[in-house]
Design a protein around this motif. Structure first.
Motif, PDB file in Angstrom:
ATOM      1  N   ALA A   1       0.819  -1.218   0.000  1.00 56.87           N
ATOM      2  CA  ALA A   1       0.000   0.000   0.000  1.00 56.87           C
ATOM      3  C   ALA A   1       0.849   1.263   0.000  1.00 56.87           C
ATOM      4  CB  ALA A   1      -0.915   0.003   1.225  1.00 56.87           C
ATOM      5  N   MET A   2       2.174   1.128  -0.025  1.00 53.27           N
ATOM      6  CA  MET A   2       3.027   2.313   0.029  1.00 53.27           C
ATOM      7  C   MET A   2       2.781   3.227  -1.175  1.00 53.27           C
ATOM      8  SD  MET A   2       4.698   1.876   2.808  1.00 53.27           S
ATOM      9  CE  MET A   2       3.380   0.870   3.474  1.00 53.27           C
ATOM     10  N   PRO A   3       2.824   4.551  -0.974  1.00 58.58           N
ATOM     11  CA  PRO A   3       2.576   5.498  -2.067  1.00 58.58           C
ATOM     12  C   PRO A   3       3.828   5.764  -2.908  1.00 58.58           C
ATOM     13  CG  PRO A   3       2.866   6.709  -0.049  1.00 58.58           C
ATOM     14  CD  PRO A   3       2.953   5.244   0.318  1.00 58.58           C
ATOM     15  N   PHE A   4       4.665   4.771  -3.054  1.00 48.79           N
ATOM     16  CA  PHE A   4       5.858   4.867  -3.896  1.00 48.79           C
ATOM     17  C   PHE A   4       6.239   3.447  -4.303  1.00 48.79           C
ATOM     18  CE2 PHE A   4       6.905   5.328   0.639  1.00 48.79           C
ATOM     19  CZ  PHE A   4       7.561   4.138   0.873  1.00 48.79           C
ATOM     20  N   ARG A   5       7.001   3.358  -5.378  1.00 44.56           N
ATOM     21  CA  ARG A   5       7.382   2.038  -5.880  1.00 44.56           C
ATOM     22  C   ARG A   5       8.874   1.755  -5.754  1.00 44.56           C
ATOM     23  NH1 ARG A   5       3.544   3.529  -9.882  1.00 44.56           N
ATOM     24  NH2 ARG A   5       1.606   2.349  -9.627  1.00 44.56           N
ATOM     25  N   TRP A   6       9.636   2.739  -5.346  1.00 48.69           N
ATOM     26  CA  TRP A   6      11.083   2.564  -5.311  1.00 48.69           C
ATOM     27  C   TRP A   6      11.659   3.096  -3.995  1.00 48.69           C
ATOM     28  CZ3 TRP A   6      12.595  -0.363  -9.242  1.00 48.69           C
ATOM     29  CH2 TRP A   6      11.818  -0.345 -10.417  1.00 48.69           C
ATOM     30  N   THR A   7      12.660   2.401  -3.498  1.00 46.60           N
ATOM     31  CA  THR A   7      13.358   2.848  -2.296  1.00 46.60           C
ATOM     32  C   THR A   7      14.857   2.699  -2.501  1.00 46.60           C
ATOM     33  OG1 THR A   7      13.432   0.682  -1.190  1.00 46.60           O
ATOM     34  CG2 THR A   7      11.446   2.018  -0.858  1.00 46.60           C
ATOM     35  N   VAL A   8      15.611   3.411  -1.688  1.00 53.55           N
ATOM     36  CA  VAL A   8      17.063   3.247  -1.615  1.00 53.55           C
ATOM     37  C   VAL A   8      17.417   3.121  -0.145  1.00 53.55           C
ATOM     38  CG1 VAL A   8      19.309   4.349  -1.954  1.00 53.55           C
ATOM     39  CG2 VAL A   8      17.575   4.495  -3.754  1.00 53.55           C
ATOM     40  N   ASN A   9      18.166   2.095   0.188  1.00 59.55           N
ATOM     41  CA  ASN A   9      18.616   1.872   1.572  1.00 59.55           C
ATOM     42  C   ASN A   9      20.136   1.731   1.594  1.00 59.55           C
ATOM     43  OD1 ASN A   9      16.027   1.587   3.124  1.00 59.55           O
ATOM     44  ND2 ASN A   9      15.688  -0.010   1.610  1.00 59.55           N
ATOM     45  N   PRO A  10      20.861   2.803   1.905  1.00 67.42           N
ATOM     46  CA  PRO A  10      22.326   2.705   1.951  1.00 67.42           C
ATOM     47  C   PRO A  10      22.827   1.744   3.029  1.00 67.42           C
ATOM     48  CG  PRO A  10      21.609   4.993   1.857  1.00 67.42           C
ATOM     49  CD  PRO A  10      20.395   4.171   2.157  1.00 67.42           C
ATOM     50  N   TYR A  11      22.000   1.516   4.064  1.00 63.74           N
ATOM     51  CA  TYR A  11      22.387   0.674   5.190  1.00 63.74           C
ATOM     52  C   TYR A  11      21.319  -0.385   5.440  1.00 63.74           C
ATOM     53  CZ  TYR A  11      25.321   4.785   5.922  1.00 63.74           C
ATOM     54  OH  TYR A  11      26.202   5.819   5.742  1.00 63.74           O
ATOM     55  N   ARG A  12      21.739  -1.508   6.015  1.00 68.21           N
ATOM     56  CA  ARG A  12      20.826  -2.529   6.527  1.00 68.21           C
ATOM     57  C   ARG A  12      21.213  -2.753   7.980  1.00 68.21           C
ATOM     58  NH1 ARG A  12      19.208  -6.210   2.538  1.00 68.21           N
ATOM     59  NH2 ARG A  12      18.024  -7.266   4.181  1.00 68.21           N
ATOM     60  N   GLY A  13      20.216  -2.847   8.867  1.00 67.68           N
ATOM     61  CA  GLY A  13      20.491  -2.803  10.297  1.00 67.68           C
ATOM     62  C   GLY A  13      20.571  -1.352  10.732  1.00 67.68           C
ATOM     63  N   CYS A  14      20.464  -1.108  12.052  1.00 67.42           N
ATOM     64  CA  CYS A  14      20.398   0.292  12.495  1.00 67.42           C
ATOM     65  C   CYS A  14      20.853   0.444  13.939  1.00 67.42           C
ATOM     66  CB  CYS A  14      18.972   0.815  12.345  1.00 67.42           C
ATOM     67  SG  CYS A  14      18.810   2.580  12.671  1.00 67.42           S
ATOM     68  N   SER A  15      21.799   1.342  14.147  1.00 64.29           N
ATOM     69  CA  SER A  15      22.343   1.578  15.483  1.00 64.29           C
ATOM     70  C   SER A  15      21.399   2.368  16.378  1.00 64.29           C
ATOM     71  CB  SER A  15      23.679   2.326  15.379  1.00 64.29           C
ATOM     72  OG  SER A  15      23.507   3.576  14.726  1.00 64.29           O
ATOM     73  N   HIS A  16      20.270   2.849  15.856  1.00 58.86           N
ATOM     74  CA  HIS A  16      19.294   3.509  16.727  1.00 58.86           C
ATOM     75  C   HIS A  16      18.776   2.543  17.795  1.00 58.86           C
ATOM     76  CE1 HIS A  16      19.514   7.065  14.467  1.00 58.86           C
ATOM     77  NE2 HIS A  16      18.525   6.889  13.608  1.00 58.86           N
ATOM     78  N   ALA A  17      18.748   1.259  17.481  1.00 57.54           N
ATOM     79  CA  ALA A  17      18.390   0.209  18.450  1.00 57.54           C
ATOM     80  C   ALA A  17      17.004   0.394  19.065  1.00 57.54           C
ATOM     81  CB  ALA A  17      19.450   0.130  19.557  1.00 57.54           C
ATOM     82  N   CYS A  18      16.055   0.919  18.294  1.00 57.41           N
ATOM     83  CA  CYS A  18      14.690   1.083  18.802  1.00 57.41           C
ATOM     84  C   CYS A  18      14.067  -0.294  19.027  1.00 57.41           C
ATOM     85  CB  CYS A  18      13.853   1.882  17.813  1.00 57.41           C
ATOM     86  SG  CYS A  18      14.541   3.514  17.435  1.00 57.41           S
ATOM     87  N   VAL A  19      13.598  -0.542  20.231  1.00 56.21           N
ATOM     88  CA  VAL A  19      13.084  -1.879  20.543  1.00 56.21           C
ATOM     89  C   VAL A  19      11.831  -2.193  19.741  1.00 56.21           C
ATOM     90  CG1 VAL A  19      14.082  -1.902  22.855  1.00 56.21           C
ATOM     91  CG2 VAL A  19      11.742  -1.060  22.538  1.00 56.21           C
ATOM     92  N   TYR A  20      11.148  -1.171  19.234  1.00 58.09           N
ATOM     93  CA  TYR A  20       9.892  -1.353  18.516  1.00 58.09           C
ATOM     94  C   TYR A  20      10.061  -1.326  16.997  1.00 58.09           C
ATOM     95  CZ  TYR A  20      10.558   3.704  18.529  1.00 58.09           C
ATOM     96  OH  TYR A  20      11.096   4.956  18.394  1.00 58.09           O
ATOM     97  N   CYS A  21      11.273  -1.242  16.473  1.00 58.26           N
ATOM     98  CA  CYS A  21      11.485  -1.038  15.039  1.00 58.26           C
ATOM     99  C   CYS A  21      10.836  -2.140  14.207  1.00 58.26           C
ATOM    100  CB  CYS A  21      12.971  -0.963  14.726  1.00 58.26           C
ATOM    101  SG  CYS A  21      13.299  -0.685  12.965  1.00 58.26           S
ATOM    102  N   PHE A  22       9.983  -1.743  13.274  1.00 56.53           N
ATOM    103  CA  PHE A  22       9.230  -2.705  12.462  1.00 56.53           C
ATOM    104  C   PHE A  22      10.121  -3.475  11.490  1.00 56.53           C
ATOM    105  CE2 PHE A  22       9.406   1.084   9.853  1.00 56.53           C
ATOM    106  CZ  PHE A  22       9.659   0.584   8.588  1.00 56.53           C
ATOM    107  N   ALA A  23      11.337  -2.967  11.215  1.00 55.85           N
ATOM    108  CA  ALA A  23      12.194  -3.568  10.182  1.00 55.85           C
ATOM    109  C   ALA A  23      13.093  -4.676  10.709  1.00 55.85           C
ATOM    110  CB  ALA A  23      13.046  -2.473   9.539  1.00 55.85           C
ATOM    111  N   ARG A  24      12.994  -5.023  11.967  1.00 54.83           N
ATOM    112  CA  ARG A  24      13.940  -5.972  12.558  1.00 54.83           C
ATOM    113  C   ARG A  24      14.007  -7.307  11.811  1.00 54.83           C
ATOM    114  NH1 ARG A  24      16.414  -5.127  17.164  1.00 54.83           N
ATOM    115  NH2 ARG A  24      16.055  -3.148  18.233  1.00 54.83           N
ATOM    116  N   ARG A  25      12.862  -7.799  11.398  1.00 56.91           N
ATOM    117  CA  ARG A  25      12.852  -9.113  10.759  1.00 56.91           C
ATOM    118  C   ARG A  25      13.688  -9.146   9.477  1.00 56.91           C
ATOM    119  NH1 ARG A  25       7.429 -12.408   8.788  1.00 56.91           N
ATOM    120  NH2 ARG A  25       8.400 -14.459   8.579  1.00 56.91           N
TER     121      ARG A  25
END
Length: 340
Positions: A31-55
């Motif tokens: 359902a995202m309103p865009f078809r393309w993304t760029v992710n320079p990094y995978r994983g994240c040092s913010h360490a948010c316990v609730y981060c939806f991207a963990r999986r």
């Protein structure tokens, strides 16, 4: 290419890779309103316990918990690869979103400085783009973003879930302070750029009181945000286990309530979502943060990373008029990554 450990990033490992592609195609059913993304990094040092991207880290044979926080994949050649893909004849200059999986302005960006090249490649090709971040390092690139906005539509979004420093240290220990993020919003607006704020996630029984929400929305309005979106906690597999372990340590009495509230899956019970919406609506109005146009299902503002039922705040997207109406072929062929 190599794995790097340095004293200034204690406990972190950066795995430097040469990426074969930079543009990721969003799955067609999203359902995202865009078809393309760029992710320079995978994983994240913010360490948010609730981060939806963990999986997403499990796709790399790393775990969704501690590894996600400390084992960061760095696409050191992302700007060069992106520039090549954007120059392909088939590229139609569609909206490209950043910050949809992991934060492009996390601490690693201070070391690798990948985003200036990414921004320049997008703007130079005439491609509209958006950035969603908690990283105050974005302030470094505000002059570059101001220049880019002369050539293409640019959207900025800053995530600020709470203002309490003690709660922040427990929930999102690697992030800049909420006050620093509010200052980032102020700087972006003073530079003449739009900047929407995501109050996400709201944590049931922890950050959903009228007083807490009112104080946060007042601060956001005072910083000059162009819009705001308030979203409840979303618990996808991978995130759910990590967050619930945190909840059992920090707030064990709330565990039964959360199990009931999320008994049906990743989304909070619809009754809670409706209750939160009704609580927030007058507060948003009080602080002059009402959206210019109400988003509806099927509108180009619908669909937040991690919560496809959510709406984007004004200023966080480059503009509905710039969003694609028809799909296009991947510029790099059929081997595009489908991960947000």
């Amino acid at each position: 290419m190599r794995s790097v450990r340095t004293p200034e990033f204690q406990g972190m490992v950066f795995h430097e890779i040469a990426a074969k592609s930079a543009l990721n195609r969003v799955p067609g059913e999203s359902a995202m309103p865009f078809r393309w993304t760029v992710n320079p990094y995978r994983g994240c040092s913010h360490a948010c316990v609730y981060c939806f991207a963990r999986r997403s880290h499990t796709y790399l044979d790393l775990d969704a918990g501690r590894d996600f926080d400390s084992q960061v994949i760095v696409k050191v050649n992302v700007a060069e690869v992106l520039a090549r893909e954007l120059a392909a004849p088939r590229w139609r200059r569609e909206h490209v979103a950043m910050g949809t999986n992991t934060d492009p302005y996390q601490r690693a960006e201070g070391r690798y400085q990948l985003m200036p090249g990414v921004i320049s490649a997008l703007a130079g090709s005439g491609t509209p783009f958006s950035i969603l971040t908690k990283g105050t390092l974005l302030a470094r690139d505000l002059p570059l973003l101001v220049d880019a906005a002369q050539d293409v539509p640019v959207g900025l979004g800053v995530s600020i879930a709470l203002v309490d420093r003690e709660a922040q240290a427990s929930l999102e220990p690697g992030t800049p302070s909420p006050q620093a993020r509010l200052e980032l919003v102020r700087k972006a607006r003073e530079a003449g750029l739009p900047c929407g704020v995501f109050v996400a996630p709201v944590l049931p029984w922890l950050t959903d009181s009228v007083d807490v929400l009112d104080d946060l929305l007042r601060s956001i309005a005072e910083a000059g945000a162009t819009g705001v979106t308030v979203l409840p906690l979303h618990l996808r597999p991978g995130t759910r286990e990590w967050f619930m372990a945190w909840l059992e340590r920090e707030h064990p009495k709330l565990v039964p309530g959360y199990r009931r509230l999320y008994a049906r899956g990743s989304y909070a019970d619809p009754r809670y979502r409706k209750w939160l919406s009704e609580r927030v609506r007058p507060l948003v109005r009080r602080h002059g943060l009402e959206p210019r146009a109400t988003a509806r299902k099927g509108s180009p503002l619908r669909g937040i990373p991690g919560d496809e039922e959510g709406d984007w705040p004004d200023g966080a997207l480059p503009g509905a008029d710039d969003l694609p109406s028809t799909p296009c072929a991947p510029p790099g062929g059929s081997e595009q990554l489908t991960l947000l």
